[in-house]
Design an enzyme around this catalytic site. Sequence first.
Site, PDB file in Angstrom:
ATOM      1  N   HIS A 142      -1.780  -4.453  -2.079  1.00 47.23           N
ATOM      2  CA  HIS A 142      -2.112  -3.117  -1.597  1.00 47.23           C
ATOM      3  C   HIS A 142      -0.904  -2.178  -1.639  1.00 47.23           C
ATOM      4  CE1 HIS A 142      -4.857  -0.510   0.631  1.00 47.23           C
ATOM      5  NE2 HIS A 142      -3.804  -0.094   1.297  1.00 47.23           N
ATOM      6  N   TYR A 176       1.308  -3.010  -5.725  1.00 49.88           N
ATOM      7  CA  TYR A 176       0.660  -2.881  -7.033  1.00 49.88           C
ATOM      8  C   TYR A 176       1.199  -3.910  -8.019  1.00 49.88           C
ATOM      9  CZ  TYR A 176      -1.269   1.506  -5.326  1.00 49.88           C
ATOM     10  OH  TYR A 176      -1.947   2.444  -4.611  1.00 49.88           O
ATOM     11  N   SER A 200      -9.191   3.916  -1.555  1.00 52.11           N
ATOM     12  CA  SER A 200     -10.311   3.064  -1.133  1.00 52.11           C
ATOM     13  C   SER A 200     -10.121   2.564   0.290  1.00 52.11           C
ATOM     14  CB  SER A 200     -10.405   1.853  -2.062  1.00 52.11           C
ATOM     15  OG  SER A 200      -9.285   1.022  -1.876  1.00 52.11           O
ATOM     16  N   HIS A 201     -11.206   2.290   0.959  1.00 61.14           N
ATOM     17  CA  HIS A 201     -11.191   1.560   2.221  1.00 61.14           C
ATOM     18  C   HIS A 201     -12.350   0.571   2.198  1.00 61.14           C
ATOM     19  CE1 HIS A 201      -9.036   2.304   6.284  1.00 61.14           C
ATOM     20  NE2 HIS A 201      -8.208   1.869   5.364  1.00 61.14           N
ATOM     21  N   ASP A 226      -2.402  11.681   3.674  1.00 56.93           N
ATOM     22  CA  ASP A 226      -1.568  11.673   2.462  1.00 56.93           C
ATOM     23  C   ASP A 226      -1.376  13.086   1.923  1.00 56.93           C
ATOM     24  OD1 ASP A 226      -0.725   9.100   1.926  1.00 56.93           O
ATOM     25  OD2 ASP A 226      -2.594   8.522   0.943  1.00 56.93           O
ATOM     26  N   ASP A 270       3.292   9.830   6.066  1.00 56.27           N
ATOM     27  CA  ASP A 270       2.301   9.337   7.012  1.00 56.27           C
ATOM     28  C   ASP A 270       2.376   7.826   7.076  1.00 56.27           C
ATOM     29  OD1 ASP A 270       1.026   8.897   4.418  1.00 56.27           O
ATOM     30  OD2 ASP A 270      -0.717   8.373   5.621  1.00 56.27           O
ATOM     31  N   GLU A 289      -1.073  -0.762  12.001  1.00 49.13           N
ATOM     32  CA  GLU A 289      -1.624   0.317  11.183  1.00 49.13           C
ATOM     33  C   GLU A 289      -2.397   1.303  12.052  1.00 49.13           C
ATOM     34  OE1 GLU A 289      -3.566  -1.244   7.663  1.00 49.13           O
ATOM     35  OE2 GLU A 289      -1.747  -2.265   7.029  1.00 49.13           O
ATOM     36  N   ASN A 300      -5.271   4.736  -6.579  1.00 51.14           N
ATOM     37  CA  ASN A 300      -5.280   3.544  -5.758  1.00 51.14           C
ATOM     38  C   ASN A 300      -5.912   2.419  -6.565  1.00 51.14           C
ATOM     39  OD1 ASN A 300      -7.480   2.307  -3.377  1.00 51.14           O
ATOM     40  ND2 ASN A 300      -5.287   2.065  -3.116  1.00 51.14           N
TER      41      ASN A 300
END
Lengths: 233, 733
Positions: free
Chosen positions: B41, B44, B87-88, B110, B261, B305, B530
């Site tokens: 994540h 990469y 993505s989530h 972001d 962030d 997080e 992403n």
Amino acid sequence: MKCGVIIFPGSNCDHDTVHMLQTVYGLQTVELWHKDADLQGCDMIFVPGGFSYGDYLRCGAVARFSPIMEAVIKFANQGGFVMGICNGFQVLCEAHLLPGVLMRNANQKFICKNIYLRTETSDSAITAAIERGKVLKIPIAHAEGLYYADDNIIADLNKNHQILFRYSDANGNVNDATNPNGSLSNIAGICNATRNVFGMMPHPERAGEGILGNTDGKLIFDSIMQFASEKVA
Amino acid sequence: MKDTAAKLGLLPEEYDRIVETLGREPNFTEISIFSVMWSEHCSYKNSITWLKKLPKDGSRILAKAGEENAGLVDIGDGLACAFKIESHNHPSAIEPYQGAATGVGGIHRDIFTMGARPIAALNSLRFGDINLAKTKWLVRGVSKGIGDYGNSFGVPTIAGEVYFDESYNINPLVNAMSVGIVEKGKTISATSYGAGNPVFIVGSATGKDGIHGATFASGDLHEDSASSLPSVQVGDPFQEKLLLEATLEAMQSDAIIGMQDMGAAGITCSTSEMSAKGKAGMVIWLDKVPTRQPDMKPFEILLSESQERMLVVIKKGREAEVEKVFEKWDLHCTQIGEVIDGDILKYYMHGELVAEVPADILVLGGGAPIYQREVKEPEYFNEIKKYNIDNIPQPKDLVAVAKSLAAEVNIASKKWIYEQYDSMVQTNTATTNRPSDAGVIRLKGTNKGLAVKVDCNPYYVFANPRIGTAIAVSEAARNIVCSGGVPVAITNNLNFGNPYNPEVYYMFTEAIMGMGEACNKFDTPVTGGNVSFYNQSADGGPVMPTPTIGMLGVIDDMTTHTQLGFQNDGDEIYLIGKPENDISSSQYLLKYHNTKYSPTPFFNLDEEFKNQEAIKGIIKEKLILSAHDVSDGGLFICLLEAGMVNNFGFDISSDNTIRKDAFLFGECQSRIVVSVDKDRVGALENYLTSHGVSFSKLGKVSTQNISIDGENFGSIPEYKDIYENALGVMMEG
């Protein structure tokens, strides 16, 4: 006319309302911060849409206790003109400047879409330039817009012509099928008995420019302008 | 310690590499840091080699892929646009409401961490079989999560796409995109430098939520995933709204050096990435971090997080200016460390050094590992090679087919979902009352607008990842062009299965190649995005390959914003592009004929480009009144959608050189339906002929009836009822 737009933390239609008043109508407009208690000599106060203080409690329940709202309540009780849109309508009900409450939509969901409103009276500052019975296309965007009040209040609202708008279809028919959120008597907007405090769930500031393809909301702001000029004259 | 590292997802060779770099065994806190920073994540590691092959340069590009939190593009008039998709998927699979909500929150952060105000949101969603109770639960939760967060935060959701397919039964996809605007030259960088400058944390307090979320997102979903629930964060859009306003206000002064962030890997990620970028070190006092609960351990504070937080580096001596702004908005603003010389990150807890790591080796482009994985052409390609259209029977009753397609879940209106999103706040959305193929917002104070769209037909990518991905880019561009815009740049969200599966990795690499080819053709560089691997269930295999394209387009003159709907009874209807005898990978073939394996629809990139250039030209010359591209459901559905906007029917003739089902329902690419005033027909035909563009006259716009070759296909109100209510009926029974 000098306009004031209240800014609560979590307001998100504040800039839209300022844009409408200041840029589209060229009115002197100031932003009024929730922690202040000074209305800066404004002639009319707008309580905008959004999620004041997050609205994690009942919508508007926290906002009514802010320093600026104490000043607004005092202003309204002295006859000052106040208009609440969406969350602003909820805040004004919570502050008891308008009768009734706004509850969760009947379908329990947030709803954002264009709807139609039938104008019920021209006898108010925000409908002065609109013929009775005229249908406006104006969007709604809320999760808690079901207007509720007890039978006595509804009877009074009817008797005193305090219901300004009802949800209808494009032809002005008012029935259950034209009611997007379950409001009693399809009520979308009202005023108080002394006709100086106004609240509506639909967003006229979102329907006020040709570039957005809908100018029906301008009729409401035109009404305010007309009313103000007549009052001054 | 090596066992602990393995449990946190680090490979044995990665552990050895840590020991070698540090020159000693790492402690538990340090292993935790490496496990998140070297997770797929954040690092990469399995994709970066391929991502680097994508075009990323262009005359408008102000921040290239990987340079900042999001890509930044010059849109003229002194303005820049920051945009990105993310993505989530895994959090949404476990807890759809919070998973989707925090996905929206994360991507907006972001954007505004760069100093840009988010002005539009989009999303691309994939769910499993709509008939399953679990799918309905996911649809309800995800749409409400996206709505509640975005509505409160006050950014309109102006476009999106949704597909349903059983390959997503267990692992839905939730990709959220944010678009923001900033004055050119007024952005803030995610950097840190200048020894002695204080480091602040602002926004929410830090809790135990989302610890190891990045690691969680870097493994397959399995039965025990629900017990990973603390890995899913909880969102607070009100805090985020305050953080937005405070951040943009604080940036008005030049007291800020850099800002980032906190998303995946929290304090660890922001401190290391900012330090690595500014080539500086940092000391962090973890006990100074405001926490939600007592006795949080160093690794918990480092990896939390918790949402709605930012790390800010301020010029020494100017702290008070920034503190005052955050105080106004009732937000925490607490110094937790300072910048030091060198490149080492030192984390202290109550005076004790708990971790010491060089920033550079943690981050992508620094010392994080990079892998190439094995590739193998998928077995199922053999099934595709067997396909022949002549084996597909032509139904006798095409009216019945038309009605069934209008009710098909991948074609029918998604209003049951999107009416839960505020699509108009900020009063810029032009497509509420004038719908077009892309979402369009005007930019106040200019004549300009932005046209934005997300696209990816996963069936095409499944059929051929290279061509399918080129089509996804082309379709996004086509939608922007049909709306009157010029495509400018893209962001991508690459949703694939487990990269250690050679067939999955093959699809990934082919998708990258196809994307690169199409982006070069349209001059739309990739500004970032992403990668989401491991989208599969332990038993169900990978999801369909889904490289979602988020494209930004600019409309220089809003008077050329073009709608998709027919405008007047009697206007002429033309088809630009050439129909083919092709029903491959169409919804018609997939759903009506239940045929899963076929090639991509006919596609030629040069033809596509030529047709799009023609659309740009005829819009600029104001020759047409509407434009709508032919996509899912084919020409019939395209005409139907164009008709339904203003309740017009159409009367057309088919092309007798190809099968009628292919003419009506085939999805061969690069076709656009336009309507034109009859006085402009000559000018339109001249333009198209002189530019060598294939076109044909289809017929006329009519009042409410649909007539094809003289056959009555029904009326617009009839289809509208089917098309608009199909999803609601499926959701609510």
